[in-house]
Design an enzyme around this catalytic site. Sequence first.
Site, PDB file in Angstrom:
ATOM      1  CE1 TYR A 130      29.335  -3.685  10.755  1.00  0.00           C
ATOM      2  CE2 TYR A 130      28.651  -2.745  12.862  1.00  0.00           C
ATOM      3  CZ  TYR A 130      29.085  -3.824  12.120  1.00  0.00           C
ATOM      4  OH  TYR A 130      29.282  -5.048  12.706  1.00  0.00           O
ATOM      5  CD  GLU A 174      28.238  -6.640  15.301  1.00  0.00           C
ATOM      6  OE1 GLU A 174      28.154  -5.393  15.372  1.00  0.00           O
ATOM      7  OE2 GLU A 174      28.957  -7.221  14.465  1.00  0.00           O
ATOM      8  CE1 TYR A 182      35.985 -12.867  22.021  1.00  0.00           C
ATOM      9  CE2 TYR A 182      35.539 -15.088  21.247  1.00  0.00           C
ATOM     10  CZ  TYR A 182      35.498 -13.723  21.049  1.00  0.00           C
ATOM     11  OH  TYR A 182      34.956 -13.210  19.909  1.00  0.00           O
ATOM     12  CD  GLN A 211      39.829 -10.270  21.263  1.00  0.00           C
ATOM     13  OE1 GLN A 211      40.844 -10.481  20.626  1.00  0.00           O
ATOM     14  NE2 GLN A 211      39.259  -9.079  21.318  1.00  0.00           N
ATOM     15  CB  VAL A 266      69.918   4.409  39.666  1.00  0.00           C
ATOM     16  CG1 VAL A 266      71.024   5.234  40.298  1.00  0.00           C
ATOM     17  CG2 VAL A 266      70.197   2.929  39.833  1.00  0.00           C
ATOM     18  N   GLY A 278      69.854   8.775  38.837  1.00  0.00           N
ATOM     19  CA  GLY A 278      71.140   9.165  38.253  1.00  0.00           C
ATOM     20  C   GLY A 278      71.535   8.094  37.266  1.00  0.00           C
TER      21      GLY A 278
HETATM   22  C1  FAD Z   1      39.271 -15.802  20.975  1.00  0.00           C
HETATM   23  C2  FAD Z   1      40.658 -15.666  21.543  1.00  0.00           C
HETATM   24  C3  FAD Z   1      40.949 -16.219  22.780  1.00  0.00           C
HETATM   25  C4  FAD Z   1      42.240 -16.112  23.317  1.00  0.00           C
HETATM   26  N1  FAD Z   1      42.510 -16.673  24.530  1.00  0.00           N
HETATM   27  C5  FAD Z   1      43.737 -16.552  25.080  1.00  0.00           C
HETATM   28  C6  FAD Z   1      44.026 -17.117  26.362  1.00  0.00           C
HETATM   29  O1  FAD Z   1      43.168 -17.707  27.029  1.00  0.00           O
HETATM   30  N2  FAD Z   1      45.286 -16.961  26.852  1.00  0.00           N
HETATM   31  C7  FAD Z   1      46.273 -16.304  26.154  1.00  0.00           C
HETATM   32  O2  FAD Z   1      47.398 -16.209  26.660  1.00  0.00           O
HETATM   33  N3  FAD Z   1      46.018 -15.761  24.939  1.00  0.00           N
HETATM   34  C8  FAD Z   1      44.791 -15.854  24.396  1.00  0.00           C
HETATM   35  N4  FAD Z   1      44.526 -15.281  23.172  1.00  0.00           N
HETATM   36  C9  FAD Z   1      45.579 -14.465  22.528  1.00  0.00           C
HETATM   37  C10 FAD Z   1      45.534 -13.053  23.135  1.00  0.00           C
HETATM   38  O3  FAD Z   1      44.322 -12.413  22.788  1.00  0.00           O
HETATM   39  C11 FAD Z   1      46.665 -12.154  22.620  1.00  0.00           C
HETATM   40  O4  FAD Z   1      46.692 -12.205  21.228  1.00  0.00           O
HETATM   41  C12 FAD Z   1      48.020 -12.533  23.185  1.00  0.00           C
HETATM   42  O5  FAD Z   1      48.028 -12.377  24.596  1.00  0.00           O
HETATM   43  C13 FAD Z   1      49.127 -11.657  22.575  1.00  0.00           C
HETATM   44  O6  FAD Z   1      48.824 -10.326  22.815  1.00  0.00           O
HETATM   45  P1  FAD Z   1      49.985  -9.285  23.087  1.00  0.00           P
HETATM   46  O7  FAD Z   1      49.389  -7.935  23.195  1.00  0.00           O
HETATM   47  O8  FAD Z   1      50.844  -9.733  24.195  1.00  0.00           O
HETATM   48  O9  FAD Z   1      50.836  -9.392  21.754  1.00  0.00           O
HETATM   49  P2  FAD Z   1      50.866  -8.335  20.566  1.00  0.00           P
HETATM   50  O10 FAD Z   1      51.500  -7.074  21.011  1.00  0.00           O
HETATM   51  O11 FAD Z   1      49.508  -8.270  19.984  1.00  0.00           O
HETATM   52  O12 FAD Z   1      51.845  -9.090  19.569  1.00  0.00           O
HETATM   53  C14 FAD Z   1      51.411 -10.283  18.917  1.00  0.00           C
HETATM   54  C15 FAD Z   1      52.548 -10.819  18.062  1.00  0.00           C
HETATM   55  O13 FAD Z   1      52.867  -9.854  17.072  1.00  0.00           O
HETATM   56  C16 FAD Z   1      54.245  -9.602  17.065  1.00  0.00           C
HETATM   57  N5  FAD Z   1      54.451  -8.193  16.731  1.00  0.00           N
HETATM   58  C17 FAD Z   1      53.932  -7.120  17.394  1.00  0.00           C
HETATM   59  N6  FAD Z   1      54.350  -5.977  16.815  1.00  0.00           N
HETATM   60  C18 FAD Z   1      55.144  -6.338  15.793  1.00  0.00           C
HETATM   61  C19 FAD Z   1      55.888  -5.625  14.824  1.00  0.00           C
HETATM   62  N7  FAD Z   1      55.898  -4.303  14.805  1.00  0.00           N
HETATM   63  N8  FAD Z   1      56.591  -6.335  13.930  1.00  0.00           N
HETATM   64  C20 FAD Z   1      56.592  -7.694  13.939  1.00  0.00           C
HETATM   65  N9  FAD Z   1      55.903  -8.426  14.826  1.00  0.00           N
HETATM   66  C21 FAD Z   1      55.203  -7.752  15.734  1.00  0.00           C
HETATM   67  C22 FAD Z   1      54.720  -9.908  18.489  1.00  0.00           C
HETATM   68  O14 FAD Z   1      56.084 -10.267  18.522  1.00  0.00           O
HETATM   69  C23 FAD Z   1      53.841 -11.077  18.849  1.00  0.00           C
HETATM   70  O15 FAD Z   1      54.394 -12.274  18.404  1.00  0.00           O
HETATM   71  C24 FAD Z   1      43.248 -15.403  22.617  1.00  0.00           C
HETATM   72  C25 FAD Z   1      42.937 -14.819  21.367  1.00  0.00           C
HETATM   73  C26 FAD Z   1      41.660 -14.939  20.844  1.00  0.00           C
HETATM   74  C27 FAD Z   1      41.368 -14.314  19.504  1.00  0.00           C
HETATM   75  C1  HEM Z   2      30.655  -5.093   7.297  1.00  0.00           C
HETATM   76  C2  HEM Z   2      31.544  -4.600   8.111  1.00  0.00           C
HETATM   77  C3  HEM Z   2      32.575  -5.415   8.845  1.00  0.00           C
HETATM   78  C4  HEM Z   2      33.131  -6.617   8.527  1.00  0.00           C
HETATM   79  C5  HEM Z   2      32.860  -7.459   7.307  1.00  0.00           C
HETATM   80  C6  HEM Z   2      34.058  -6.958   9.566  1.00  0.00           C
HETATM   81  C7  HEM Z   2      34.804  -8.116   9.588  1.00  0.00           C
HETATM   82  C8  HEM Z   2      35.623  -8.494  10.624  1.00  0.00           C
HETATM   83  C9  HEM Z   2      36.344  -9.743  10.718  1.00  0.00           C
HETATM   84  C10 HEM Z   2      36.308 -10.848   9.688  1.00  0.00           C
HETATM   85  C11 HEM Z   2      36.997  -9.751  11.883  1.00  0.00           C
HETATM   86  C12 HEM Z   2      37.881 -10.877  12.439  1.00  0.00           C
HETATM   87  C13 HEM Z   2      37.031 -11.753  13.308  1.00  0.00           C
HETATM   88  C14 HEM Z   2      37.800 -12.864  13.989  1.00  0.00           C
HETATM   89  O1  HEM Z   2      38.804 -12.595  14.652  1.00  0.00           O
HETATM   90  O2  HEM Z   2      37.364 -13.987  13.870  1.00  0.00           O
HETATM   91  C15 HEM Z   2      36.728  -8.499  12.526  1.00  0.00           C
HETATM   92  C16 HEM Z   2      37.274  -8.110  13.714  1.00  0.00           C
HETATM   93  C17 HEM Z   2      37.204  -6.825  14.188  1.00  0.00           C
HETATM   94  N1  HEM Z   2      36.413  -5.823  13.725  1.00  0.00           N
HETATM   95 FE1  HEM Z   2      35.192  -5.900  12.153  1.00  0.00          FE
HETATM   96  N2  HEM Z   2      34.068  -5.966  10.490  1.00  0.00           N
HETATM   97  C18 HEM Z   2      33.195  -4.999  10.084  1.00  0.00           C
HETATM   98  C19 HEM Z   2      32.879  -3.838  10.742  1.00  0.00           C
HETATM   99  C20 HEM Z   2      33.558  -3.384  11.834  1.00  0.00           C
HETATM  100  C21 HEM Z   2      33.320  -2.126  12.468  1.00  0.00           C
HETATM  101  C22 HEM Z   2      32.241  -1.123  12.086  1.00  0.00           C
HETATM  102  C23 HEM Z   2      34.215  -1.997  13.464  1.00  0.00           C
HETATM  103  C24 HEM Z   2      34.364  -0.835  14.408  1.00  0.00           C
HETATM  104  C25 HEM Z   2      35.158   0.146  14.213  1.00  0.00           C
HETATM  105  C26 HEM Z   2      35.011  -3.208  13.477  1.00  0.00           C
HETATM  106  C27 HEM Z   2      36.032  -3.497  14.365  1.00  0.00           C
HETATM  107  C28 HEM Z   2      36.644  -4.715  14.468  1.00  0.00           C
HETATM  108  C29 HEM Z   2      37.638  -5.004  15.458  1.00  0.00           C
HETATM  109  C30 HEM Z   2      38.192  -4.029  16.485  1.00  0.00           C
HETATM  110  C31 HEM Z   2      38.001  -6.343  15.281  1.00  0.00           C
HETATM  111  C32 HEM Z   2      39.026  -7.139  16.098  1.00  0.00           C
HETATM  112  C33 HEM Z   2      40.271  -7.386  15.332  1.00  0.00           C
HETATM  113  C34 HEM Z   2      41.404  -6.452  15.665  1.00  0.00           C
HETATM  114  O3  HEM Z   2      41.341  -5.745  16.641  1.00  0.00           O
HETATM  115  O4  HEM Z   2      42.395  -6.449  14.940  1.00  0.00           O
HETATM  116  N3  HEM Z   2      34.590  -4.016  12.469  1.00  0.00           N
HETATM  117  N4  HEM Z   2      35.876  -7.748  11.753  1.00  0.00           N
END
Ligand code: FAD
Ligand code: HEM
Length: 383
Positions: free
Chosen positions: A107, A149, A200, A216, A355, A357
């Site tokens: 944080y 947490e 999840y 996730q 392959v 080559g």
């Molecule tokens: C609480 C929760 C539960 C979930 N449960 C499931 C589940 O049960 N089953 C399941 O299949 N999924 C689930 N998901 C979704 C899962 O976590 C992933 O988000 C999903 O599998 C896609 O991940 P990925 O790495 O394949 O795609 P990513 O690589 O993260 O890409 C996501 C999207 O972004 C686009 N993208 C990536 N890079 C770029 C770029 N440079 N420019 C433009 N677009 C881009 C891709 O085309 C794609 O459409 C869940 C998500 C959450 C938050």
């Molecule tokens: C006050 C401080 C923080 C706030 C308000 C905050 C807020 C949030 C929110 C709103 C989400 C999205 C939740 C959802 O998907 O429903 C999120 C996801 C996340 N947060 Fe934080 N966060 C904080 C601090 C942190 C810290 C300290 C870390 C660690 C480096 C962190 C790492 C992440 C990661 C990795 C995700 C998942 C989303 C992703 O990977 O793109 N956060 N947080």
Amino acid sequence: MPTTAPHRTPLLSESSQEVVRATAAVVAANAEAITARFYPSMLAAHPELRRVFNMGNQATGEQSRALAASVVAYAVQLINPDAPPFDHVLRRIAHKHISLGIRPDQYTIVGRHLLAAVGEVLGDAVTPEVTAAWDEVYWLFATQLIAEEARLYHLAGVDPAVPVRPYRVVRRVQETAEVVSLVLEPADGQPLPAVLPGQYVSVFADLPDGSRQPRQYTVSSSRSGTRLQITVRRVRGRDGAPDGQVSSFLHDHVARTQPHRQVVVAHADRTAADHALRDAVLRTGAELDEFTALAWYEQPEPGDTTSREGFMDLSEVPLPEGVQVFTCGPLPFMRQVRATLLARGVPASAIRYEVFGPDLWGAAPEPAQPVPRQEVHQERVAV
Ligand SMILES: Cc1cc2nc3c(=O)[nH]c(=O)nc-3n(C[C@H](O)[C@H](O)[C@H](O)COP(=O)(O)OP(=O)(O)OC[C@H]3O[C@@H](n4cnc5c(N)ncnc54)[C@H](O)[C@@H]3O)c2cc1C
Ligand code: HEM
């Protein structure tokens, strides 16, 4: 019985409340720009966090919106007692954080880069009072999240210093062309954690480029009590966007972690001494339940009773049902292997190749040709 009206003790100091009231709108208007600046600077200073944040979200900007929206909503409910309850938002974020193993010390990093980004985006509007007020908002939010947490880590019996456990894929079920279920078993010998309906898990995938990425997945079954099942839909890129990184990886590469899968490695070489990586392959194979290593040498060592003499011949090798074949070697050699397998009824779609080559497979004539002696030097078939 006389009662007093319920009221919430204001968390934010009075001076900060005033500043937040005066600046909330401008921060809200710039919140996306602030977080869009915050992430690149934080990830550049702390590249290790690239393994914790979802880089797909970074590319699409989704996480920027989520963080920005939550900070402004939190500030608003601090200054407005009539604001809608915030607890469920806080809980949702805390659940996401603990699924990713976020720790209290992180944080400080996030706070430092977030407040620096506020200063950069709002420029002269950011007086020391404004900085102090938003710093206070940030740390109130952070403190509540850290507390929630800590409670959740405790309830789950997870030490935040070691939040991730290794699992191995023990079964893979192709549900549809685009959906696969993976059955996961703890690889550390410890029992499966209790799983609630709808829960999840964050899966951290070690990708071929060396990066690690979390995603996730909802637990689709934990009926056995010893294994978790997740069900993953393959995400295809649309309009030129790349395919989903982790879902594609889980669809294409899990085979590496299926110890119960039957594996046959077949290799052809001039001599046993030329056979590269032989010991490494045998060591890895020893960790699998059903592993067979076959070798053909043009000149076997005297007394070698386990290897076969001559060129590779797969016409007699037992093939499991639903075999997936991976071949690599020179093109004429692979044509030969492929022809033998096709003749044995292995579908062409189940035979992959690499392959040694230029990749001319597509242009290669289909019929098998005699394999020139000098080109049979290395090949592996993993089933
Ligand atoms: C609480 C929760 C539960 C979930 N449960 C499931 C589940 O049960 N089953 C399941 O299949 N999924 C689930 N998901 C979704 C899962 O976590 C992933 O988000 C999903 O599998 C896609 O991940 P990925 O790495 O394949 O795609 P990513 O690589 O993260 O890409 C996501 C999207 O972004 C686009 N993208 C990536 N890079 C770029 C770029 N440079 N420019 C433009 N677009 C881009 C891709 O085309 C794609 O459409 C869940 C998500 C959450 C938050
Ligand atoms: C006050 C401080 C923080 C706030 C308000 C905050 C807020 C949030 C929110 C709103 C989400 C999205 C939740 C959802 O998907 O429903 C999120 C996801 C996340 N947060 Fe934080 N966060 C904080 C601090 C942190 C810290 C300290 C870390 C660690 C480096 C962190 C790492 C992440 C990661 C990795 C995700 C998942 C989303 C992703 O990977 O793109 N956060 N947080």
